[in-house]
Structures are given as structure tokens and as C-alpha cells.
Design a protein around this motif. Sequence first.
Motif: not given
Length: 184
Positions: A115-124, A126-131
Amino acid sequence: MHRFITKTVITASAVCLMLSGLAGCTKKSGDVNNNAVVGITQEPGIFDPHTVVAAGDEEIIFNVYEGLYKYDYEGNLNPCLATDVEISADASVYTFTIRDSVKFHDGSDLDAADVVYSLKRAAGLLDTQDGTALVSELDSIKDVAVAADGRVEVTLESPNSELLCYFTTGIIPEGYDNCQKVQV
């Protein structure tokens, strides 16, 4: 008289066809098949619950992924993968209790880390995302973490008492980022 007989035969035939159709819809004793068949008139373009935009794709995603909450057929927002949510008095922290004994399609167990991973990914986040949030409605999320009691705590940049309806976004396994476009 001939016309009356013809109408009677046609009407009786139609009634028999309708009744046989209804009989086919009944559940037989001991039948435990819980499968559903959904007909969709287009090929899916993507299976990513966080980036899907096409209506047909959304229809498929709705039947494949579950969110913490989900709308029912009457439009009511109900707990799905979450069993409960506590919203802080100032509406800046949402704390979710995650349902036990839920499995992904591959047989792995759903846990708070997914759940943490999915919500962080959806919110941008994750360290691999640009925010940039993949689900724009979740761009106000500042952090998502597993609380000491095992629940998932979502902290917002600013209070938002109307955010619960956006926690319908699909939950995927932690680390999974292979929701690629379908090659047709």
C-alpha cells in the motif's frame, strides 16, 4: 381464426424462450463457480492503474485492481482493501487499517508495504520519479509510511477532508513497475 392461432403459437413460443433463458440463469445445487465474464468492445492499451486514462482501459482496470476504497453500484464509497480509516481532526493525516488475508493474482499476500509503495508511486514520491504525481488528485500527499501499529499513515501537505474518494486508486505489489502498454 388462422391469424388467432398464429399469434397464439408465436406468443407461446416467445414465453417458452423467455422461460428457458431464465432457467439458464439459475444456480445449480453444488455449483461454486464464482467467475464473472465481462464483455468490453476494445483492446486494452495499458494495465497501469496509476496512469490509465481511456474509458475502456479504466473499465478493465476497475475489474483487475482494488483500491483502499471502492464505489458500489449505488455510488456509495465503501472500504475495500482497507477495513477502516481514521482521519485526523485537522484532516492532514489519514490512517488506514489494511484488510488481512488478501492475495494478489500471483498468490502473494497484500501487506502495508504494498500500500505504501502504491500510494507513493501514485503520488510521485518514489526515488525513481521526478515528483510528478501519476494520479494528479493525490499530489497533496507528502509522505506515506507504515505506522508502529502496522497501519498505513498518509500525511498531506495541507489538510483535505475530501481526499478519501481518491483512495480508490489501484494497489499493486511493492516494487512492481511493469504495468506496460499492451502490444496489439
